[in-house]
Motif scaffolding. Sequence first.
Motif, PDB file in Angstrom:
ATOM      1  N   ARG A 148      25.211 -38.704  13.636  1.00 58.53           N
ATOM      2  CA  ARG A 148      24.981 -37.895  12.442  1.00 58.53           C
ATOM      3  C   ARG A 148      25.944 -36.709  12.421  1.00 58.53           C
ATOM      4  NH1 ARG A 148      19.153 -36.771  12.543  1.00 58.53           N
ATOM      5  NH2 ARG A 148      19.131 -38.748  13.686  1.00 58.53           N
ATOM      6  N   PRO A 149      26.099 -36.069  11.287  1.00 58.35           N
ATOM      7  CA  PRO A 149      26.862 -34.811  11.228  1.00 58.35           C
ATOM      8  C   PRO A 149      25.984 -33.667  11.743  1.00 58.35           C
ATOM      9  CG  PRO A 149      26.093 -35.399   9.048  1.00 58.35           C
ATOM     10  CD  PRO A 149      25.687 -36.521   9.947  1.00 58.35           C
ATOM     11  N   TRP A 150      26.074 -33.386  12.999  1.00 60.65           N
ATOM     12  CA  TRP A 150      25.128 -32.493  13.666  1.00 60.65           C
ATOM     13  C   TRP A 150      25.115 -31.091  13.062  1.00 60.65           C
ATOM     14  CZ3 TRP A 150      21.939 -34.744  17.145  1.00 60.65           C
ATOM     15  CH2 TRP A 150      22.323 -36.003  17.624  1.00 60.65           C
ATOM     16  N   LEU A 151      26.235 -30.623  12.581  1.00 59.86           N
ATOM     17  CA  LEU A 151      26.312 -29.278  12.029  1.00 59.86           C
ATOM     18  C   LEU A 151      26.013 -29.227  10.538  1.00 59.86           C
ATOM     19  CD1 LEU A 151      29.485 -27.918  13.872  1.00 59.86           C
ATOM     20  CD2 LEU A 151      27.077 -27.501  14.426  1.00 59.86           C
ATOM     21  N   SER A 152      25.837 -30.380   9.911  1.00 59.19           N
ATOM     22  CA  SER A 152      25.520 -30.431   8.482  1.00 59.19           C
ATOM     23  C   SER A 152      24.095 -30.885   8.226  1.00 59.19           C
ATOM     24  CB  SER A 152      26.491 -31.377   7.756  1.00 59.19           C
ATOM     25  OG  SER A 152      27.823 -30.957   7.925  1.00 59.19           O
ATOM     26  N   ASP A 153      23.413 -31.330   9.259  1.00 57.94           N
ATOM     27  CA  ASP A 153      22.028 -31.793   9.148  1.00 57.94           C
ATOM     28  C   ASP A 153      21.099 -30.610   9.420  1.00 57.94           C
ATOM     29  OD1 ASP A 153      19.492 -32.952   9.476  1.00 57.94           O
ATOM     30  OD2 ASP A 153      20.346 -34.815  10.252  1.00 57.94           O
ATOM     31  N   ILE A 154      20.239 -30.292   8.458  1.00 60.78           N
ATOM     32  CA  ILE A 154      19.364 -29.127   8.621  1.00 60.78           C
ATOM     33  C   ILE A 154      18.370 -29.312   9.761  1.00 60.78           C
ATOM     34  CG2 ILE A 154      19.571 -28.456   6.203  1.00 60.78           C
ATOM     35  CD1 ILE A 154      16.833 -29.707   5.709  1.00 60.78           C
ATOM     36  N   ASN A 155      18.151 -30.547  10.194  1.00 59.45           N
ATOM     37  CA  ASN A 155      17.195 -30.808  11.267  1.00 59.45           C
ATOM     38  C   ASN A 155      17.816 -30.645  12.655  1.00 59.45           C
ATOM     39  OD1 ASN A 155      14.999 -31.604   9.495  1.00 59.45           O
ATOM     40  ND2 ASN A 155      16.128 -33.503   9.140  1.00 59.45           N
ATOM     41  N   THR A 156      19.117 -30.636  12.742  1.00 66.78           N
ATOM     42  CA  THR A 156      19.780 -30.569  14.050  1.00 66.78           C
ATOM     43  C   THR A 156      20.701 -29.370  14.205  1.00 66.78           C
ATOM     44  OG1 THR A 156      21.615 -31.967  13.263  1.00 66.78           O
ATOM     45  CG2 THR A 156      19.719 -33.079  14.267  1.00 66.78           C
ATOM     46  N   VAL A 157      21.025 -28.679  13.123  1.00 68.37           N
ATOM     47  CA  VAL A 157      22.066 -27.656  13.194  1.00 68.37           C
ATOM     48  C   VAL A 157      21.682 -26.497  14.102  1.00 68.37           C
ATOM     49  CG1 VAL A 157      21.229 -26.464  11.121  1.00 68.37           C
ATOM     50  CG2 VAL A 157      23.614 -26.214  11.823  1.00 68.37           C
ATOM     51  N   LEU A 158      20.414 -26.081  14.109  1.00 70.61           N
ATOM     52  CA  LEU A 158      20.026 -24.945  14.942  1.00 70.61           C
ATOM     53  C   LEU A 158      20.167 -25.282  16.425  1.00 70.61           C
ATOM     54  CD1 LEU A 158      18.958 -22.056  14.968  1.00 70.61           C
ATOM     55  CD2 LEU A 158      16.636 -22.973  15.023  1.00 70.61           C
ATOM     56  N   THR A 159      19.745 -26.476  16.799  1.00 67.52           N
ATOM     57  CA  THR A 159      19.927 -26.913  18.187  1.00 67.52           C
ATOM     58  C   THR A 159      21.404 -27.035  18.529  1.00 67.52           C
ATOM     59  OG1 THR A 159      17.831 -28.125  18.093  1.00 67.52           O
ATOM     60  CG2 THR A 159      19.357 -28.708  19.854  1.00 67.52           C
ATOM     61  N   ALA A 160      22.184 -27.535  17.558  1.00 62.27           N
ATOM     62  CA  ALA A 160      23.612 -27.745  17.794  1.00 62.27           C
ATOM     63  C   ALA A 160      24.358 -26.438  18.037  1.00 62.27           C
ATOM     64  CB  ALA A 160      24.233 -28.490  16.609  1.00 62.27           C
ATOM     65  N   VAL A 161      23.987 -25.366  17.339  1.00 65.24           N
ATOM     66  CA  VAL A 161      24.680 -24.086  17.546  1.00 65.24           C
ATOM     67  C   VAL A 161      24.110 -23.326  18.747  1.00 65.24           C
ATOM     68  CG1 VAL A 161      25.294 -23.869  15.116  1.00 65.24           C
ATOM     69  CG2 VAL A 161      23.194 -22.807  15.945  1.00 65.24           C
ATOM     70  N   SER A 162      22.901 -23.700  19.185  1.00 67.89           N
ATOM     71  CA  SER A 162      22.304 -23.035  20.346  1.00 67.89           C
ATOM     72  C   SER A 162      22.867 -23.583  21.649  1.00 67.89           C
ATOM     73  CB  SER A 162      20.781 -23.213  20.338  1.00 67.89           C
ATOM     74  OG  SER A 162      20.206 -22.743  19.137  1.00 67.89           O
ATOM     75  N   ALA A 163      23.178 -24.876  21.679  1.00 69.77           N
ATOM     76  CA  ALA A 163      23.640 -25.517  22.913  1.00 69.77           C
ATOM     77  C   ALA A 163      24.906 -24.872  23.485  1.00 69.77           C
ATOM     78  CB  ALA A 163      23.852 -27.004  22.675  1.00 69.77           C
ATOM     79  N   PRO A 164      25.929 -24.564  22.665  1.00 70.12           N
ATOM     80  CA  PRO A 164      27.120 -23.924  23.247  1.00 70.12           C
ATOM     81  C   PRO A 164      26.820 -22.581  23.895  1.00 70.12           C
ATOM     82  CG  PRO A 164      27.600 -24.763  21.055  1.00 70.12           C
ATOM     83  CD  PRO A 164      26.132 -24.881  21.243  1.00 70.12           C
ATOM     84  N   ASN A 238      28.474 -20.390  10.038  1.00 65.53           N
ATOM     85  CA  ASN A 238      28.311 -19.254   9.132  1.00 65.53           C
ATOM     86  C   ASN A 238      26.897 -19.199   8.544  1.00 65.53           C
ATOM     87  OD1 ASN A 238      29.111 -16.932   7.796  1.00 65.53           O
ATOM     88  ND2 ASN A 238      29.911 -18.042   6.015  1.00 65.53           N
ATOM     89  N   GLY A 239      25.927 -19.678   9.327  1.00 74.25           N
ATOM     90  CA  GLY A 239      24.536 -19.634   8.889  1.00 74.25           C
ATOM     91  C   GLY A 239      24.073 -20.851   8.121  1.00 74.25           C
ATOM     92  N   GLY A 240      24.971 -21.752   7.788  1.00 77.69           N
ATOM     93  CA  GLY A 240      24.616 -22.910   6.968  1.00 77.69           C
ATOM     94  C   GLY A 240      24.177 -24.114   7.793  1.00 77.69           C
ATOM     95  N   PRO A 241      23.882 -25.228   7.122  1.00 78.92           N
ATOM     96  CA  PRO A 241      23.791 -25.360   5.656  1.00 78.92           C
ATOM     97  C   PRO A 241      22.558 -24.634   5.107  1.00 78.92           C
ATOM     98  CG  PRO A 241      23.068 -27.374   6.741  1.00 78.92           C
ATOM     99  CD  PRO A 241      23.586 -26.496   7.831  1.00 78.92           C
ATOM    100  N   GLY A 242      22.729 -24.024   3.963  1.00 79.54           N
ATOM    101  CA  GLY A 242      21.671 -23.159   3.430  1.00 79.54           C
ATOM    102  C   GLY A 242      21.503 -21.976   4.368  1.00 79.54           C
ATOM    103  N   GLN A 243      20.284 -21.767   4.860  1.00 81.24           N
ATOM    104  CA  GLN A 243      20.025 -20.781   5.901  1.00 81.24           C
ATOM    105  C   GLN A 243      19.455 -21.452   7.157  1.00 81.24           C
ATOM    106  OE1 GLN A 243      18.720 -19.774   2.573  1.00 81.24           O
ATOM    107  NE2 GLN A 243      20.743 -18.833   2.332  1.00 81.24           N
ATOM    108  N   SER A 244      19.819 -22.716   7.377  1.00 78.37           N
ATOM    109  CA  SER A 244      19.237 -23.477   8.480  1.00 78.37           C
ATOM    110  C   SER A 244      19.625 -22.930   9.843  1.00 78.37           C
ATOM    111  CB  SER A 244      19.648 -24.949   8.387  1.00 78.37           C
ATOM    112  OG  SER A 244      19.193 -25.518   7.182  1.00 78.37           O
ATOM    113  N   SER A 245      20.776 -22.303   9.950  1.00 73.99           N
ATOM    114  CA  SER A 245      21.196 -21.714  11.230  1.00 73.99           C
ATOM    115  C   SER A 245      21.468 -20.223  11.095  1.00 73.99           C
ATOM    116  CB  SER A 245      22.437 -22.428  11.768  1.00 73.99           C
ATOM    117  OG  SER A 245      23.535 -22.285  10.872  1.00 73.99           O
TER     118      SER A 245
END
Length: 293
Positions: A148-164, A238-245
């Motif tokens: 999936r597009p991990w940084l564009s999926d609202i269900n995974t983006v927060l985890t994706a930016v937290s892991a680094p 940059n906080g997206g998509p939407g405000q998901s991250s």
Amino acid sequence: MLPNRSRLSVLVFLLPPLLLYCVAVLFPIVQSMFLSFFSWNGISDMEFVGLANYVRMLTADDIFWRSFFNALGYLAICLVLQLGGALLVASLLTSMRRGRELIKTLYLLPAVISTVAIAFLFVRIYSIEPVGLLNQLLHWIGLGALERPWLSDINTVLTAVSAPEGWRFTGLYMLIIYAALLSVPQELEEAARLDGASRWQLFTKIRFPHIMPVWITTTIMATTYGLRGFDIPYLMTNGGPGQSSELLTTYMYKTAFSSTDFGYASTIAVFIVVECLVAVGLILFLLKRKADA
């Protein structure tokens, strides 16, 4: 208890860093508290609004609350990766005979790499087009349905930016905890082994209680850094998509420099400071209570 000459020496050495701390930390906090009572765009005259910014933040700003809960999720993921990973690796290092220095160096490297480089590295890892490393690995092991597009999926983006962020500081905390584990008296461990203690009992009854002061300090460091996390999430989404991250820090930054509402941004900054103080107080209370139990 120190002689006058020793007290003077301590004062001379403490004064420069104390002044630097006041200028770089305390003064901006006081200035933010002052600006939080005003409406100001950075150019025109400041307009005193009293507690209006605080009322708006707590009662009329849905993005603020979304950012707050995102920040808690971000913090939880970072703590699990950083403290859990650090404790696991440090415990394994104490039982290794060879390769300790290499492992420590490899785990510590991310802490000295530029955050910009880390952000762009993980953007490529999460990429869907061209296929990034993560999606490629899922394809190779037969889990292509999870791509999936991990940084564009609202269900995974927060985890994706937290892991680094979690990966970045695991090595630093590992080194601190490893040093603490090395200070555990060997005679206590040997006596416990003679009494038939298992490895788990050895860790929970001797090692972990002995390193509890270091664990408390490390937890405070990881928590405050997590609550103030900004650069990697901002660079990646940059906080997206939407405000998901969207985090409180990224929302504060955009409020100040995109919306030029410095008064309201200062209000969010004050909330972040209070949030960090409350978090530190809770950590000290819970861990010291557990240590005394």
